[in-house]
Enzyme design. Structure first.
Site, PDB file in Angstrom:
ATOM      1  CE1 TYR A 160      40.243  52.346 -34.222  1.00  0.00           C
ATOM      2  CE2 TYR A 160      38.663  50.480 -33.595  1.00  0.00           C
ATOM      3  CZ  TYR A 160      39.283  51.364 -33.379  1.00  0.00           C
ATOM      4  OH  TYR A 160      39.264  52.072 -31.935  1.00  0.00           O
ATOM      5  CE  LYS A 170      48.025  65.729 -39.200  1.00  0.00           C
ATOM      6  NZ  LYS A 170      47.886  66.796 -38.106  1.00  0.00           N
ATOM      7  CG  ASP A 180      46.151  68.707 -36.516  1.00  0.00           C
ATOM      8  OD1 ASP A 180      44.977  68.895 -37.147  1.00  0.00           O
ATOM      9  OD2 ASP A 180      47.026  68.492 -36.628  1.00  0.00           O
ATOM     10  CG  ASP A 210      37.684  54.771 -31.338  1.00  0.00           C
ATOM     11  OD1 ASP A 210      36.591  54.571 -30.653  1.00  0.00           O
ATOM     12  OD2 ASP A 210      38.598  54.203 -30.952  1.00  0.00           O
TER      13      ASP A 210
END
Ligand code: NAD
Length: 371
Positions: free
Chosen positions: A129, A196, A233, A257
């Site tokens: 972002y 991640k 995930d 987000d």
């Protein structure tokens, strides 16, 4: 009880689309709470573009810097004219690095889950972002591709566009500290770091390492708070199977987000999802949802997310009692289910028949506050 005789000056940006009507609803509720607010109204977004030729006039930023506190409706970012997201610009200009998005169940919504109470902390200035992007075919892509190849780091196809993902020690430390401070101040039990790191070792890997370091610094002062971590995930799977397992989440920008919208879905959708953007100097409160242009001006939209954002603002202003009263009034109106907006009625009864408008719903909350 409210802060005796104190009038709070707050910048108010009604926003685009459904913004003005949910703002009117919110104002009526806050007024009924008894807190005295002097709203300094500023236009941004499409409304400002029409009036001034600018999407974000400097006067808006000046007003927020002066008042330190702002409440904002959703803004439409026009597509395809090279406009950067106004929300991203506001957060960056004011260095509002902490985005807090609570997802808390109300009884009687008919949402899939009850008893969810998650507060998500999203880093608000870095990651994908950050807005560092290079268009396909540009000099930027060509030069970066050259460096990447020269360094043996891989190849980038000629026809690729590029977005960079910066994650720093500085940015990570401050969001993790904000999440830990919140957990300590609000008697929370667990902070879960979402990442991640197994794939993006130098960005998410760094993020995880720094978050763990900050957690270790809190181990002595707040040993009661458990800190764990989950790959994003798997966190999504666990969120939909066992949402009650989660307490405070701390996420890098993009995952924050996405995961916060998932959390909003757990408790009944975007109509119920508030947010706060906090920096060292200023705070800006806003719902998670957008301007829903197709619903604009129809007295249909749910103002709860904006009212709950105002509740977060009241707490920030030290108006705890009024904040609790408004929250309780909303909970009662939703639980009774007699005067609720179309989205809540659909979730509860499977039909929008018998639903009420934005104004009527706000009036029901006001009536509770006046009882
Ligand atoms: P959106 O959140 O505006 O609407 C998606 C759908 O969610 C709507 O069609 C509606 O069904 C539902 N919804 C949203 N708010 C609701 C409410 N208060 N009550 C009942 N139902 C509600 O998302 P979008 O359609 O992707 O975006 C529309 C515009 O909003 C775009 O210009 C986008 O850039 C902007 N946007 C702004 C913000 C912000 O200002 N913070 C956030 C997201 C999107």
């Amino acid at each position: 009880m409210t802060t005796a005789n104190k009038t709070h000056k707050v910048t108010l940006i009604p926003g685009d689309g459904i913004g003005p009507e949910i703002t009117e609803a919110m104002k009526s509720v806050i007024e009924a709470s008894g807190v005295s607010i002097d709203w300094e109204v500023q236009q941004a977004g499409e409304a400002a573009l029409e009036a001034t030729g600018e999407l974000l006039p400097e006067s808006v930023l000046e007003s927020i810097r002066r008042n330190k506190v702002a409440l904002k409706g959703p803004l439409t970012t026009p597509i395809g004219h090279g406009f950067r997201s106004l929300n991203v610009t506001l957060r960056k200009e004011l260095d509002l690095y902490t985005n807090i998005r609570p997802a808390q169940s109300f009884h009687g919504t008919g949402a899939r889950y009850d008893g969810v109470d998650i507060v998500l902390f999203r880093e608000n200035t870095e990651d994908l972002y950050a807005g560092i992007e290079f268009e396909k075919g540009s000099e930027g892509v060509r030069r970066i591709a050259e460096i990447v190849e020269e360094m043996g780091a891989g190849t980038i196809r000629e026809d690729a566009g590029l977005s960079l993902k910066p994650i720093s020690v500085f940015g990570t430390r401050r969001i993790m500290k904000a999440a830990m401070d919140y957990a300590v101040a609000n008697g929370r039990k667990k902070v879960t770091i979402i990442h991640k790191a197994n794939i993006m070792k130098h960005t998410d890997g760094l993020y995880l390492k720094v978050c763990r370091e900050v957690a270790a610094e809190y181990a002595e002062i707040a040993p009661e708070i458990e800190v764990d971590d989950l790959i994003v995930d798997f966190a999504c799977t666990r969120l939909v199977t066992n949402p009650e397992r989660f307490d405070v989440l701390v996420c890098p920008n993009l995952f924050g987000d996405i995961v916060s919208d998932l959390c909003a879905g757990l408790v009944g959708g975007l109509g119920l999802a508030p947010g706060a953007n906090i920096g060292d100097d200023c705070a800006l409160f806003e719902p998670v949802h957008g301007s829903a242009p197709s619903y604009a001006g129809q007295n249909l939209s749910n103002p709860t997310a904006l009212i709950l954002s105002a509740v977060m603002m009241l707490r920030h202003l030290g108006e705890q009692c009024a904040a609790e009263r408004v929250h309780k009034a909303i909970a009662e109106v939703i639980e009774e289910g007699k005067v609720i907006t179309y989205d809540l009625m659909r979730m509860r009864e499977g039909t929008t028949d018998g639903s009420s408008g934005t104004k009527e719903y706000a009036a029901a909350i006001v009536a509770k506050l006046q009882n």
